[in-house]
Motif scaffolding. Sequence first.
Motif, PDB file in Angstrom:
ATOM      1  N   ALA A   1       0.781  -1.146  -0.055  1.00 23.09           N
ATOM      2  CA  ALA A   1       0.092   0.104   0.014  1.00 23.09           C
ATOM      3  C   ALA A   1       0.752   1.133   0.039  1.00 23.09           C
ATOM      4  N   TRP A   2       2.144   1.236   0.625  1.00 22.59           N
ATOM      5  CA  TRP A   2       2.923   2.537   0.922  1.00 22.59           C
ATOM      6  C   TRP A   2       3.385   2.498  -0.659  1.00 22.59           C
ATOM      7  N   ALA A   3       3.866   1.172  -1.256  1.00 13.71           N
ATOM      8  CA  ALA A   3       4.645   1.545  -2.755  1.00 13.71           C
ATOM      9  C   ALA A   3       3.820   2.333  -3.424  1.00 13.71           C
ATOM     10  N   GLU A   4       2.548   2.199  -3.404  1.00 12.17           N
ATOM     11  CA  GLU A   4       1.532   2.982  -4.343  1.00 12.17           C
ATOM     12  C   GLU A   4       1.782   4.505  -4.193  1.00 12.17           C
ATOM     13  N   VAL A   5       1.847   4.955  -2.933  1.00  9.47           N
ATOM     14  CA  VAL A   5       1.872   6.517  -2.799  1.00  9.47           C
ATOM     15  C   VAL A   5       3.478   7.174  -2.548  1.00  9.47           C
ATOM     16  N   ALA A   6       4.324   6.061  -2.294  1.00  7.83           N
ATOM     17  CA  ALA A   6       5.743   6.665  -1.850  1.00  7.83           C
ATOM     18  C   ALA A   6       6.289   7.485  -3.020  1.00  7.83           C
ATOM     19  N   GLU A   7       7.237   8.744  -2.679  1.00  5.69           N
ATOM     20  CA  GLU A   7       7.956   9.144  -3.875  1.00  5.69           C
ATOM     21  C   GLU A   7       9.192   8.355  -4.421  1.00  5.69           C
ATOM     22  N   ALA A   8       8.996   8.418  -5.469  1.00  7.33           N
ATOM     23  CA  ALA A   8      10.120   7.741  -6.132  1.00  7.33           C
ATOM     24  C   ALA A   8      11.432   8.581  -6.629  1.00  7.33           C
ATOM     25  N   VAL A   9      12.553   8.174  -6.477  1.00  2.00           N
ATOM     26  CA  VAL A   9      13.765   8.667  -6.813  1.00  2.00           C
ATOM     27  C   VAL A   9      14.541   7.683  -7.602  1.00  2.00           C
ATOM     28  N   GLU A  10      15.535   8.512  -8.488  1.00  3.55           N
ATOM     29  CA  GLU A  10      16.404   7.549  -9.055  1.00  3.55           C
ATOM     30  C   GLU A  10      17.525   6.925  -8.314  1.00  3.55           C
ATOM     31  N   GLY A  11      17.931   5.612  -8.418  1.00  2.00           N
ATOM     32  CA  GLY A  11      18.693   4.949  -7.597  1.00  2.00           C
ATOM     33  C   GLY A  11      18.909   3.858  -8.008  1.00  2.00           C
ATOM     34  N   LYS A  12      20.120   3.068  -7.711  1.00  5.57           N
ATOM     35  CA  LYS A  12      20.535   1.649  -8.013  1.00  5.57           C
ATOM     36  C   LYS A  12      19.776   0.635  -7.069  1.00  5.57           C
ATOM     37  N   ASP A  13      19.113  -0.193  -7.555  1.00  8.85           N
ATOM     38  CA  ASP A  13      18.385  -1.188  -6.805  1.00  8.85           C
ATOM     39  C   ASP A  13      19.621  -2.503  -6.334  1.00  8.85           C
ATOM     40  N   GLU A  14      19.951  -2.481  -5.290  1.00  8.99           N
ATOM     41  CA  GLU A  14      20.961  -3.526  -4.896  1.00  8.99           C
ATOM     42  C   GLU A  14      20.282  -4.613  -4.490  1.00  8.99           C
ATOM     43  N   HIS A  15      20.051  -5.777  -5.228  1.00 10.05           N
ATOM     44  CA  HIS A  15      19.344  -6.841  -4.849  1.00 10.05           C
ATOM     45  C   HIS A  15      20.024  -7.550  -4.022  1.00 10.05           C
ATOM     46  N   ALA A  16      19.671  -7.764  -2.769  1.00  8.87           N
ATOM     47  CA  ALA A  16      20.183  -8.775  -1.821  1.00  8.87           C
ATOM     48  C   ALA A  16      19.930 -10.418  -1.952  1.00  8.87           C
ATOM     49  N   GLY A  17      20.869 -11.037  -2.376  1.00  7.47           N
ATOM     50  CA  GLY A  17      20.802 -12.334  -2.547  1.00  7.47           C
ATOM     51  C   GLY A  17      20.758 -12.828  -1.097  1.00  7.47           C
ATOM     52  N   PHE A  18      21.150 -14.115  -1.049  1.00 10.70           N
ATOM     53  CA  PHE A  18      21.035 -14.662   0.247  1.00 10.70           C
ATOM     54  C   PHE A  18      22.387 -15.622   0.564  1.00 10.70           C
TER      55      PHE A  18
END
Lengths: 298, 87
Positions: free
Chosen positions: A211-228
């Motif tokens: 629900a938050w992802a729909e209203v949050a402010e987006a900015v440019e940035g690299k998504d560092e995907h954390a594997g495990f």
Amino acid sequence: MMLKRFSPAQRAAHFIVSVSIFMLLITGLPITFKMPWVFALFGGSNVTMALHRLFAFILTAGLACFGVYFVVERITAGKKDSNISLSPSFFIGLISDMVKDIAWTLGISKERPKAGKYDWIMVADIFGIPVLCLIEIVTGAVLWFPSVFVAENPALIFAFRTIHAGVAIFMVLFVLAHTTVLHLTPGNFPMNMSIFTGLMSKRKAESELAAWAEVAEAVEGKDEHAGFHPVGYFAAAVSFLTLILLAYTVAVMGVEGLAGLRADGNPVVGLAANLTMTILVVYLLVSVYGVIRGIRSG
Amino acid sequence: MDKPSLFKMVVSIAAAILAVMPLLAWLEHDNLPRSTFGMSYVEVQETVGLVNSIVQAFLVIGAIVVFVLTVIEYVKFYKIYREEETQ
């Protein structure tokens, strides 16, 4: 793509309060768990207690400062993307979310509730930590200044000491739970950087806080995907083991009248105390590292 | 720095100063002599014993609740991670 999750003030508040709590626990728990080596490490009990009181000052000032800051900000700037309110319906909704969330986790339900910026357990943290800190500040003040608070019956400080130590042990349990869930889980290990950089990946937010992802402010940035990494399982296992050992410790603590709760001479308790102390020191260092990385990343 | 930010900072720093001022003021107080504590041991023995038992009971319940909730939350994040990986 990244989403703006925490403001600089929130990040600063988290850092100051968490580092104060770590230092207060590191310098205070050796009294309850009888760990003279910790006092020796700091250069004696007088230095350790001076540090304890210094960080009590910092925690008191930090809580008052940021508590008022966030209240004023809420009044002047409004709710923004936060889902927190003080209405009864908000808290009823949280309980409902908690039940649905646990049901989904246990496989009873197929649908997980769409969480807002702060899910039910985060809200419990946000409201719970200041309350626990307040109890510690008040009971700590009584221990520090008995002539102000219990001059009529000074031995009452022994009751306040037990409450002070008991809440401190509960805070250790909280720290272990909080860090295990937010940093040692798959997708987060070795370090969830959100609270240090103020950003969260959109992809992660969509699956965790829909629900938050729909209203949050987006900015440019690299998504560092954390594997495990398998080390993550080991770190979580150590954390769970410490939680179990601490649960055992509080169960076997003897009530020794004025001496309060005591648990010495038991090797399992000794292991719990030393593991706890080591983990707190590691988390203290990691917090400082995280803040430096967060500042460097802008 | 815009005005609202400055206002927020001034108010919050004032709150911080107000919060620590009592602690600073109490530093001037004389500590009670140790003998005073000894005199009131017997009076509070029962109260302190009761507080010890209550705190311990809360701690045991709290430790179990925290452990169970941590396991549940860990499993939740594991499930979310698995879902993300399969997408």
